[in-house]
Design an enzyme around this catalytic site. Structure first.
Site, PDB file in Angstrom:
ATOM      1  N   ALA A  65       0.832  -1.200   0.000  1.00 29.20           N
ATOM      2  CA  ALA A  65       0.000   0.000   0.000  1.00 29.20           C
ATOM      3  C   ALA A  65       0.869   1.254   0.000  1.00 29.20           C
ATOM      4  O   ALA A  65       1.960   1.263   0.579  1.00 29.20           O
ATOM      5  CB  ALA A  65      -0.900  -0.013   1.230  1.00 29.20           C
ATOM      6  N   GLY A 110       1.137  -5.459   0.555  1.00 30.93           N
ATOM      7  CA  GLY A 110       0.088  -5.660  -0.443  1.00 30.93           C
ATOM      8  C   GLY A 110       0.627  -6.256  -1.742  1.00 30.93           C
ATOM      9  O   GLY A 110      -0.107  -6.930  -2.472  1.00 30.93           O
ATOM     10  N   GLU A 113       0.587  -9.779  -1.141  1.00 27.67           N
ATOM     11  CA  GLU A 113      -0.817 -10.223  -1.143  1.00 27.67           C
ATOM     12  C   GLU A 113      -1.332 -10.394  -2.577  1.00 27.67           C
ATOM     13  O   GLU A 113      -2.082 -11.320  -2.867  1.00 27.67           O
ATOM     14  CB  GLU A 113      -1.679  -9.230  -0.355  1.00 27.67           C
ATOM     15  N   GLU A 133       3.645  -5.268   7.601  1.00 26.67           N
ATOM     16  CA  GLU A 133       2.467  -4.581   8.159  1.00 26.67           C
ATOM     17  C   GLU A 133       2.479  -4.424   9.678  1.00 26.67           C
ATOM     18  O   GLU A 133       2.129  -3.366  10.197  1.00 26.67           O
ATOM     19  CB  GLU A 133       1.172  -5.302   7.742  1.00 26.67           C
TER      20      GLU A 133
HETATM   21  N1  CO8 Z   1       4.405   3.533  -0.303  1.00 23.66           N
HETATM   22  C1  CO8 Z   1       4.771   4.743  -0.765  1.00 23.66           C
HETATM   23  N2  CO8 Z   1       5.986   4.999  -1.311  1.00 23.66           N
HETATM   24  C2  CO8 Z   1       6.861   3.979  -1.400  1.00 23.66           C
HETATM   25  C3  CO8 Z   1       6.543   2.687  -0.929  1.00 23.66           C
HETATM   26  C4  CO8 Z   1       5.245   2.481  -0.360  1.00 23.66           C
HETATM   27  N3  CO8 Z   1       4.811   1.262   0.061  1.00 23.66           N
HETATM   28  N4  CO8 Z   1       7.615   1.890  -1.140  1.00 23.66           N
HETATM   29  C5  CO8 Z   1       8.555   2.651  -1.722  1.00 23.66           C
HETATM   30  N5  CO8 Z   1       8.105   3.912  -1.870  1.00 23.66           N
HETATM   31  C6  CO8 Z   1       8.809   5.055  -2.466  1.00 23.66           C
HETATM   32  C7  CO8 Z   1       9.695   5.763  -1.448  1.00 23.66           C
HETATM   33  O1  CO8 Z   1       8.937   6.641  -0.653  1.00 23.66           O
HETATM   34  C8  CO8 Z   1      10.678   6.466  -2.360  1.00 23.66           C
HETATM   35  O2  CO8 Z   1      10.058   7.601  -2.915  1.00 23.66           O
HETATM   36  P1  CO8 Z   1      10.887   8.983  -3.041  1.00 23.66           P
HETATM   37  O3  CO8 Z   1      12.009   8.662  -4.007  1.00 23.66           O
HETATM   38  O4  CO8 Z   1       9.890   9.952  -3.591  1.00 23.66           O
HETATM   39  O5  CO8 Z   1      11.373   9.312  -1.664  1.00 23.66           O
HETATM   40  C9  CO8 Z   1      10.849   5.469  -3.514  1.00 23.66           C
HETATM   41  O6  CO8 Z   1       9.697   4.618  -3.477  1.00 23.66           O
HETATM   42  C10 CO8 Z   1      12.081   4.628  -3.365  1.00 23.66           C
HETATM   43  O7  CO8 Z   1      12.050   4.042  -2.074  1.00 23.66           O
HETATM   44  P2  CO8 Z   1      13.299   4.120  -1.069  1.00 23.66           P
HETATM   45  O8  CO8 Z   1      14.053   5.368  -1.258  1.00 23.66           O
HETATM   46  O9  CO8 Z   1      12.769   3.818   0.296  1.00 23.66           O
HETATM   47  O10 CO8 Z   1      14.159   2.891  -1.640  1.00 23.66           O
HETATM   48  P3  CO8 Z   1      15.081   1.899  -0.821  1.00 23.66           P
HETATM   49  O11 CO8 Z   1      15.743   1.056  -1.857  1.00 23.66           O
HETATM   50  O12 CO8 Z   1      15.922   2.627   0.166  1.00 23.66           O
HETATM   51  O13 CO8 Z   1      14.066   0.989   0.041  1.00 23.66           O
HETATM   52  C11 CO8 Z   1      12.107  -0.363   0.408  1.00 23.66           C
HETATM   53  C12 CO8 Z   1      13.131   0.167  -0.607  1.00 23.66           C
HETATM   54  C13 CO8 Z   1      12.796  -1.284   1.397  1.00 23.66           C
HETATM   55  C14 CO8 Z   1      11.072  -1.165  -0.389  1.00 23.66           C
HETATM   56  C15 CO8 Z   1      11.458   0.804   1.162  1.00 23.66           C
HETATM   57  O14 CO8 Z   1      10.994   1.765   0.230  1.00 23.66           O
HETATM   58  C16 CO8 Z   1      10.296   0.406   2.022  1.00 23.66           C
HETATM   59  O15 CO8 Z   1      10.485  -0.127   3.118  1.00 23.66           O
HETATM   60  N6  CO8 Z   1       9.048   0.655   1.531  1.00 23.66           N
HETATM   61  C17 CO8 Z   1       7.865   0.403   2.292  1.00 23.66           C
HETATM   62  C18 CO8 Z   1       7.475  -1.053   2.240  1.00 23.66           C
HETATM   63  C19 CO8 Z   1       6.299  -1.329   3.139  1.00 23.66           C
HETATM   64  O16 CO8 Z   1       6.342  -1.170   4.338  1.00 23.66           O
HETATM   65  N7  CO8 Z   1       5.179  -1.809   2.517  1.00 23.66           N
HETATM   66  C20 CO8 Z   1       4.026  -2.211   3.252  1.00 23.66           C
HETATM   67  C21 CO8 Z   1       2.957  -1.219   3.141  1.00 23.66           C
HETATM   68  S1  CO8 Z   1       1.579  -1.731   4.102  1.00 23.66           S
HETATM   69  C22 CO8 Z   1       0.686  -2.756   3.087  1.00 23.66           C
HETATM   70  O17 CO8 Z   1       1.052  -3.054   2.007  1.00 23.66           O
HETATM   71  C23 CO8 Z   1      -0.610  -3.245   3.651  1.00 23.66           C
HETATM   72  C24 CO8 Z   1      -1.494  -3.726   2.565  1.00 23.66           C
HETATM   73  C25 CO8 Z   1      -2.831  -3.950   3.080  1.00 23.66           C
HETATM   74  C26 CO8 Z   1      -3.825  -3.369   2.176  1.00 23.66           C
HETATM   75  C27 CO8 Z   1      -3.420  -3.460   0.709  1.00 23.66           C
HETATM   76  C28 CO8 Z   1      -4.285  -2.626  -0.135  1.00 23.66           C
HETATM   77  C29 CO8 Z   1      -4.031  -1.196  -0.048  1.00 23.66           C
END
Ligand code: CO8
Length: 259
Positions: A65, A110, A113, A133
């Site tokens: 998400a 997600g 998922e 999550e």
């Molecule tokens: N949401 C929003 N932006 C994201 C996400 C995300 N899930 N993942 C990556 N991005 C963005 C970053 O904000 C960044 O944007 P910007 O360049 O504008 O700052 C860009 O992508 C690159 O990311 P990073 O700079 O963080 O890249 P890294 O290589 O350092 O790290 C990671 C990559 C490890 C993937 C890191 O970005 C991260 O931890 N992302 C979040 C992952 C996460 O926690 N996902 C779970 C979300 S909760 C969920 O999915 C619940 C689902 C339940 C419902 C589903 C339907 C909606």
């Protein structure tokens, strides 16, 4: 209409691409709107025999998400109802045609998922899987807590969900989360080859075989065997089954029509 998800149909295969590479294909409202619309389109199009889901850009299949959209929810009751009744992610399972997840890079939350909804998961050796999550204060709520245990068994599902630890592609293959693994540079080619092989098969047989395995999985064995018999009976006099046997006897490639 946004281009957060795009679909291209080529030679019997609908390539559905999560198309927000700048945010690692995170799931926003545009994605939630597009997925059921495009998958319904793929279901209705007789030219589509197989669906592939993939992520755009070099880094991720999907990181779950879009965290930037996380806000307080106005009505808990309405939100719950929306999740139960209008769950966009179920669209991946509603499609009666085979659906392949072609996974590279991050496949988190997600994103995992979505992958769990697909019939076959093929991954590149750079793929990373996990459920972050609980660390964000909630749970994998797009079917993840339910589908993970069905695919992996209770123990492994609980481990992934509660530890939040990431696993790599070879671990994912070892525990049965993915069934196919290849080098990252070969992912597209291997996915296309698998999709083409399945697209060439009699479509009705593919659809009913999927239904037998998927629906039977939630039944006891006796009911599952009954379902299998019903679906098999439906296939016995199809033109494609007779054509397959005739082609075998006449030592020629079969020509399937979907009838
Ligand atoms: N949401 C929003 N932006 C994201 C996400 C995300 N899930 N993942 C990556 N991005 C963005 C970053 O904000 C960044 O944007 P910007 O360049 O504008 O700052 C860009 O992508 C690159 O990311 P990073 O700079 O963080 O890249 P890294 O290589 O350092 O790290 C990671 C990559 C490890 C993937 C890191 O970005 C991260 O931890 N992302 C979040 C992952 C996460 O926690 N996902 C779970 C979300 S909760 C969920 O999915 C619940 C689902 C339940 C419902 C589903 C339907 C909606």
């Amino acid at each position: 209409m946004s281009d957060d998800v795009v679909m291209q149909v080529m030679e019997g295969v609908a390539w559905v691409t999560l198309n927000r590479p700048d945010s690692m294909n995170a799931i926003n409202n545009g994605v939630r709107e597009a997925i059921p619309r495009l998958l319904d389109q793929a279901q209705a199009d007789d030219a589509v025999r197989v669906v592939v889901v993939q992520g755009a850009g070099p880094k991720a299949f999907c990181t779950g998400a879009d965290i930037r959209e996380f806000n307080p929810v106005a009505s808990l009751a309405l939100d719950r109802q929306r999740r139960v009744h209008a769950n966009w992610i179920n669209a991946f399972e509603r499609v009666r045609k085979p659906v392949i997840a072609s996974i590279h890079g991050y496949c988190l939350g997600g994103g995992l998922e979505i992958a769990l909804c697909c019939d076959i998961r093929i991954a590149a050796d750079n793929a990373v899987f996990g459920f972050p999550e609980t660390g964000l204060g909630f749970l994998p709520g797009a079917g993840g807590t339910q589908r993970a245990s069905r695919v992996l068994g209770l123990g492994l599902a609980l481990d992934l969900v509660l530890s939040g630890e990431r696993i790599d592609a070879s671990q994912a293959q070892r525990i049965g989360l993915i069934s196919r693994l290849c080098e990252a540079s070969a992912l597209r080619e291997q996915t296309a080859a698998l999709a083409a092989k399945m697209a060439a098969k009699p479509p009705l047989a593919m659809q009913l075989a999927k239904e037998a395995v998927r629906q039977g999985h939630d039944m006891n064995l006796a009911n599952g065997i009954r379902l299998e018999a019903d679906l098999q009976t439906h296939l016995l006099n199809t033109q494609d089954r007779l054509e397959a046997a005739a082609a075998f006897r006449e030592k020629r490639p079969p020509k399937f029509t979907g009838q």
